[in-house]
Design a protein around this motif. Structure first.
Motif, PDB file in Angstrom:
ATOM      1  N   VAL A 122       5.031 -21.048   0.211  1.00  0.00           N
ATOM      2  CA  VAL A 122       5.719 -21.521   1.415  1.00  0.00           C
ATOM      3  C   VAL A 122       4.646 -21.786   2.464  1.00  0.00           C
ATOM      4  CG1 VAL A 122       7.557 -21.100   3.073  1.00  0.00           C
ATOM      5  CG2 VAL A 122       7.652 -20.015   0.808  1.00  0.00           C
ATOM      6  N   TYR A 123       4.430 -23.035   2.819  1.00  0.00           N
ATOM      7  CA  TYR A 123       3.329 -23.390   3.710  1.00  0.00           C
ATOM      8  C   TYR A 123       3.839 -24.003   5.011  1.00  0.00           C
ATOM      9  CZ  TYR A 123       4.276 -27.839   1.355  1.00  0.00           C
ATOM     10  OH  TYR A 123       4.895 -28.937   0.828  1.00  0.00           O
ATOM     11  N   GLY A 124       3.058 -23.790   6.066  1.00  0.00           N
ATOM     12  CA  GLY A 124       3.397 -24.369   7.357  1.00  0.00           C
ATOM     13  C   GLY A 124       2.904 -25.794   7.479  1.00  0.00           C
ATOM     14  N   VAL A 125       3.740 -26.679   8.005  1.00  0.00           N
ATOM     15  CA  VAL A 125       3.383 -28.080   8.233  1.00  0.00           C
ATOM     16  C   VAL A 125       3.273 -28.303   9.733  1.00  0.00           C
ATOM     17  CG1 VAL A 125       4.045 -30.484   7.893  1.00  0.00           C
ATOM     18  CG2 VAL A 125       4.626 -28.774   6.159  1.00  0.00           C
ATOM     19  N   ARG A 126       2.110 -28.701  10.192  1.00  0.00           N
ATOM     20  CA  ARG A 126       1.848 -28.841  11.622  1.00  0.00           C
ATOM     21  C   ARG A 126       2.458 -30.130  12.167  1.00  0.00           C
ATOM     22  NH1 ARG A 126      -4.533 -27.779  10.411  1.00  0.00           N
ATOM     23  NH2 ARG A 126      -4.410 -25.533   9.994  1.00  0.00           N
ATOM     24  N   THR A 127       3.394 -29.983  13.075  1.00  0.00           N
ATOM     25  CA  THR A 127       3.968 -31.162  13.735  1.00  0.00           C
ATOM     26  C   THR A 127       3.196 -31.527  14.990  1.00  0.00           C
ATOM     27  OG1 THR A 127       5.525 -29.759  14.950  1.00  0.00           O
ATOM     28  CG2 THR A 127       6.266 -30.649  12.831  1.00  0.00           C
ATOM     29  N   SER A 128       2.446 -30.573  15.544  1.00  0.00           N
ATOM     30  CA  SER A 128       1.588 -30.820  16.708  1.00  0.00           C
ATOM     31  C   SER A 128       0.443 -29.826  16.670  1.00  0.00           C
ATOM     32  CB  SER A 128       2.373 -30.683  18.018  1.00  0.00           C
ATOM     33  OG  SER A 128       2.821 -29.344  18.194  1.00  0.00           O
ATOM     34  N   ARG A 129      -0.654 -30.164  17.361  1.00  0.00           N
ATOM     35  CA  ARG A 129      -1.859 -29.318  17.358  1.00  0.00           C
ATOM     36  C   ARG A 129      -2.349 -29.177  18.791  1.00  0.00           C
ATOM     37  NH1 ARG A 129      -4.465 -29.977  11.945  1.00  0.00           N
ATOM     38  NH2 ARG A 129      -6.455 -29.524  12.925  1.00  0.00           N
ATOM     39  N   ASP A 130      -1.808 -28.191  19.506  1.00  0.00           N
ATOM     40  CA  ASP A 130      -2.188 -27.976  20.897  1.00  0.00           C
ATOM     41  C   ASP A 130      -3.607 -27.421  20.998  1.00  0.00           C
ATOM     42  OD1 ASP A 130       0.369 -28.765  21.540  1.00  0.00           O
ATOM     43  OD2 ASP A 130       1.135 -26.716  21.771  1.00  0.00           O
ATOM     44  N   GLY A 131      -4.273 -27.764  22.102  1.00  0.00           N
ATOM     45  CA  GLY A 131      -5.601 -27.222  22.359  1.00  0.00           C
ATOM     46  C   GLY A 131      -6.717 -27.876  21.578  1.00  0.00           C
ATOM     47  N   THR A 153      -4.129 -33.787  -7.617  1.00  0.00           N
ATOM     48  CA  THR A 153      -3.537 -32.500  -7.244  1.00  0.00           C
ATOM     49  C   THR A 153      -2.727 -32.681  -5.970  1.00  0.00           C
ATOM     50  OG1 THR A 153      -5.381 -31.288  -8.210  1.00  0.00           O
ATOM     51  CG2 THR A 153      -4.019 -30.113  -6.606  1.00  0.00           C
ATOM     52  N   PRO A 154      -1.480 -32.231  -5.929  1.00  0.00           N
ATOM     53  CA  PRO A 154      -0.675 -32.385  -4.713  1.00  0.00           C
ATOM     54  C   PRO A 154      -1.207 -31.509  -3.582  1.00  0.00           C
ATOM     55  CG  PRO A 154       0.492 -31.026  -6.322  1.00  0.00           C
ATOM     56  CD  PRO A 154      -0.730 -31.554  -7.015  1.00  0.00           C
ATOM     57  N   ILE A 155      -1.678 -32.145  -2.512  1.00  0.00           N
ATOM     58  CA  ILE A 155      -2.160 -31.439  -1.328  1.00  0.00           C
ATOM     59  C   ILE A 155      -1.333 -31.932  -0.149  1.00  0.00           C
ATOM     60  CG2 ILE A 155      -4.145 -30.962   0.162  1.00  0.00           C
ATOM     61  CD1 ILE A 155      -5.946 -31.600  -2.226  1.00  0.00           C
ATOM     62  N   PRO A 156      -0.358 -31.143   0.318  1.00  0.00           N
ATOM     63  CA  PRO A 156       0.542 -31.609   1.377  1.00  0.00           C
ATOM     64  C   PRO A 156      -0.216 -31.994   2.649  1.00  0.00           C
ATOM     65  CG  PRO A 156       1.365 -29.582   0.377  1.00  0.00           C
ATOM     66  CD  PRO A 156      -0.027 -29.789  -0.143  1.00  0.00           C
ATOM     67  N   ARG A 157       0.269 -33.026   3.298  1.00  0.00           N
ATOM     68  CA  ARG A 157      -0.363 -33.487   4.531  1.00  0.00           C
ATOM     69  C   ARG A 157      -0.098 -32.524   5.692  1.00  0.00           C
ATOM     70  NH1 ARG A 157       0.954 -40.029   4.642  1.00  0.00           N
ATOM     71  NH2 ARG A 157       0.004 -40.528   2.606  1.00  0.00           N
ATOM     72  N   ASP A 158      -1.076 -32.456   6.597  1.00  0.00           N
ATOM     73  CA  ASP A 158      -0.948 -31.698   7.849  1.00  0.00           C
ATOM     74  C   ASP A 158      -0.650 -30.223   7.606  1.00  0.00           C
ATOM     75  OD1 ASP A 158      -1.307 -34.100   9.357  1.00  0.00           O
ATOM     76  OD2 ASP A 158       0.788 -34.604   8.957  1.00  0.00           O
ATOM     77  N   THR A 159      -1.232 -29.673   6.570  1.00  0.00           N
ATOM     78  CA  THR A 159      -1.071 -28.243   6.298  1.00  0.00           C
ATOM     79  C   THR A 159      -2.430 -27.568   6.346  1.00  0.00           C
ATOM     80  OG1 THR A 159      -1.347 -28.471   3.906  1.00  0.00           O
ATOM     81  CG2 THR A 159       0.884 -28.689   4.781  1.00  0.00           C
ATOM     82  N   GLY A 160      -2.415 -26.286   6.720  1.00  0.00           N
ATOM     83  CA  GLY A 160      -3.637 -25.497   6.727  1.00  0.00           C
ATOM     84  C   GLY A 160      -3.535 -24.370   5.722  1.00  0.00           C
ATOM     85  N   ASP A 161      -4.118 -23.243   6.080  1.00  0.00           N
ATOM     86  CA  ASP A 161      -4.096 -22.086   5.201  1.00  0.00           C
ATOM     87  C   ASP A 161      -2.906 -21.168   5.487  1.00  0.00           C
ATOM     88  OD1 ASP A 161      -6.598 -22.797   3.974  1.00  0.00           O
ATOM     89  OD2 ASP A 161      -7.565 -22.146   5.830  1.00  0.00           O
ATOM     90  N   PHE A 162      -2.182 -21.412   6.555  1.00  0.00           N
ATOM     91  CA  PHE A 162      -1.050 -20.581   6.941  1.00  0.00           C
ATOM     92  C   PHE A 162       0.087 -20.770   5.935  1.00  0.00           C
ATOM     93  CE2 PHE A 162       2.534 -19.930  10.227  1.00  0.00           C
ATOM     94  CZ  PHE A 162       2.589 -18.567   9.963  1.00  0.00           C
ATOM     95  N   ARG A 163       0.318 -19.740   5.121  1.00  0.00           N
ATOM     96  CA  ARG A 163       1.319 -19.855   4.069  1.00  0.00           C
ATOM     97  C   ARG A 163       1.649 -18.484   3.497  1.00  0.00           C
ATOM     98  NH1 ARG A 163      -0.328 -23.927   0.564  1.00  0.00           N
ATOM     99  NH2 ARG A 163      -1.621 -24.710   2.261  1.00  0.00           N
ATOM    100  N   LEU A 164       2.742 -18.442   2.749  1.00  0.00           N
ATOM    101  CA  LEU A 164       3.126 -17.254   1.988  1.00  0.00           C
ATOM    102  C   LEU A 164       3.007 -17.585   0.510  1.00  0.00           C
ATOM    103  CD1 LEU A 164       6.079 -14.816   2.481  1.00  0.00           C
ATOM    104  CD2 LEU A 164       5.794 -15.960   0.279  1.00  0.00           C
ATOM    105  N   LEU A 165       2.384 -16.678  -0.247  1.00  0.00           N
ATOM    106  CA  LEU A 165       2.205 -16.835  -1.687  1.00  0.00           C
ATOM    107  C   LEU A 165       2.852 -15.664  -2.408  1.00  0.00           C
ATOM    108  CD1 LEU A 165      -1.586 -17.767  -1.574  1.00  0.00           C
ATOM    109  CD2 LEU A 165       0.288 -19.367  -1.998  1.00  0.00           C
ATOM    110  N   SER A 166       3.570 -15.956  -3.470  1.00  0.00           N
ATOM    111  CA  SER A 166       4.164 -14.899  -4.275  1.00  0.00           C
ATOM    112  C   SER A 166       3.079 -14.195  -5.089  1.00  0.00           C
ATOM    113  CB  SER A 166       5.214 -15.474  -5.213  1.00  0.00           C
ATOM    114  OG  SER A 166       4.598 -16.282  -6.214  1.00  0.00           O
ATOM    115  N   ARG A 167       3.433 -13.069  -5.683  1.00  0.00           N
ATOM    116  CA  ARG A 167       2.461 -12.331  -6.486  1.00  0.00           C
ATOM    117  C   ARG A 167       1.940 -13.176  -7.646  1.00  0.00           C
ATOM    118  NH1 ARG A 167       1.177  -6.909  -7.266  1.00  0.00           N
ATOM    119  NH2 ARG A 167       2.914  -6.175  -5.985  1.00  0.00           N
ATOM    120  N   ARG A 168       2.831 -13.923  -8.320  1.00  0.00           N
ATOM    121  CA  ARG A 168       2.349 -14.693  -9.468  1.00  0.00           C
ATOM    122  C   ARG A 168       1.450 -15.848  -9.032  1.00  0.00           C
ATOM    123  NH1 ARG A 168       6.887 -18.424 -12.456  1.00  0.00           N
ATOM    124  NH2 ARG A 168       7.709 -19.565 -10.654  1.00  0.00           N
TER     125      ARG A 168
END
Length: 324
Positions: A122-131, A153-168
């Motif tokens: 589950v990854y965060g998609v940045r709609t804006s980038r303040d600062g 390899t699918p690399i979603p646009r406008d995403t960073g490292d902020f995400r949740l990963l399951s154990r597997r």
């Protein structure tokens, strides 16, 4: 008090010279996750900080059993720091969160809902980038769109490292031991069920960014060369087109000379052609060199990192090795 039957969540936070941010970070994370139906602990990874961040982390861990830390032997880079944290995270789910609080920990509740619904990434998609400056926003957007087109390899646009990963998903990532690491690509490479959650990225709560434009340029090269061979193919295509153009031009010159007795053009045109071809060759050699350099690094088979010190959170039984 957490229910023993509840699932566990590890919040993994890479830290590099973030002594000013830590006093704001820890209370906000715990406050944001106070009512999350999970056993929450933090794993801070000090990537060779020189501002006292490591000492501050150790102090926080001594005062709160929910906090653990890793201190790398030197600065290995953020990608390696995240990999070290994933190697030692012991939880049903792991959230990667930057220490500067540009990514809101409150959004983890939304991540958790998708995780409980069966999502592994589950990854965060940045709609804006303040600062951030206009140039940085434009170049970041351009990079994600370029690599999206160049990589299989699918690399979603406008995403960073902020995400949740399951154990597997975490266990799958632990199997990927390449030395030149582009984590956003590796997150996509393992596959599994994924979903994006849009959010507005805030300005830093304290301190300054550790990425200048030169580092960002090298980071972009790392990503492209790690997940695409298009630059090598492009060099081949450009070389073929240039050779074809040169052949056609040479045939025209010969035909005109035979038909009209026209003298071959002299020094200026010759120098232009030579410089053009020389530039094309150097660019192609540079592309080959980038890939060859990465093969050289991989061939040495060094460990990804070494640990100087480590402490597991009090409510986990994770094994903290000295290197991997």
């Amino acid at each position: 008090m957490a229910n023993p039957e509840q699932p566990s969540l590890c919040v993994l936070i890479p830290v590099y010279n973030e002594a000013e941010s830590l006093p704001h970070l820890i209370p906000r994370v715990f406050a944001a996750l106070a009512d999350l139906p999970a056993k929450v602990h933090l794993l801070l990874v000090d990537d060779g900080s020189r501002d006292g961040s490591g000492e501050r982390m150790a102090e926080l861990a001594e005062n709160d059993s929910r906090i653990g830390y890793l201190r790398l032997a030197r600065n290995f880079g953020k990608e390696i720091a995240m990999s070290a944290g994933l190697d030692h995270a012991d939880a049903d789910a792991v959230v990667i969160l930057d220490a500067d609080l540009q990514d809101p920990p409150e959004l983890i509740h939304e991540f958790w809902k998708h995780f409980q619904a069966g999502c592994d990434n589950v990854y965060g998609v940045r709609t804006s980038r303040d600062g951030e400056s206009f140039l940085k926003k434009v170049t970041a957007a351009g990079f994600y769109r370029v690599i999206d087109r160049m990589s299989r390899t699918p690399i979603p646009r406008d995403t960073g490292d902020f995400r949740l990963l399951s154990r597997r998903a975490v266990l799958a990532l632990r199997q990927l031991r390449e030395r030149n690491r582009f984590m956003k690509g590796l997150f996509g490479w393992v596959g599994y069920k994924s979903i994006g959650v849009p959010y507005q990225r805030a300005a830093r709560v304290a301190g300054t960014s550790k990425f200048n434009y030169w580092k960002l340029w090298n980071f972009a090269l790392e990503g492209i060369t790690s997940f695409s061979t298009v630059p090598l193919r492009l060099a081949t295509y450009v070389g073929a087109l240039t050779a074809a153009a040169a052949f056609i031009y040479g045939a025209v010159v010969i035909a005109k000379t035979l038909a009209y007795g026209e003298a071959v053009r002299g020094y200026p045109s010759l120098m232009v052609v030579m410089l053009f071809l020389g530039g094309i060759q150097l660019i192609a050699l540079g592309m080959i060199g980038e890939y060859l350099g990465r093969l050289f690094e991989e061939s040495k088979m060094r460990p990804l990192y070494l640990l100087a010190d480590a402490k597991a959170p009090g409510n986990t039984a994770g094994r903290l090795d000295q290197g991997s």
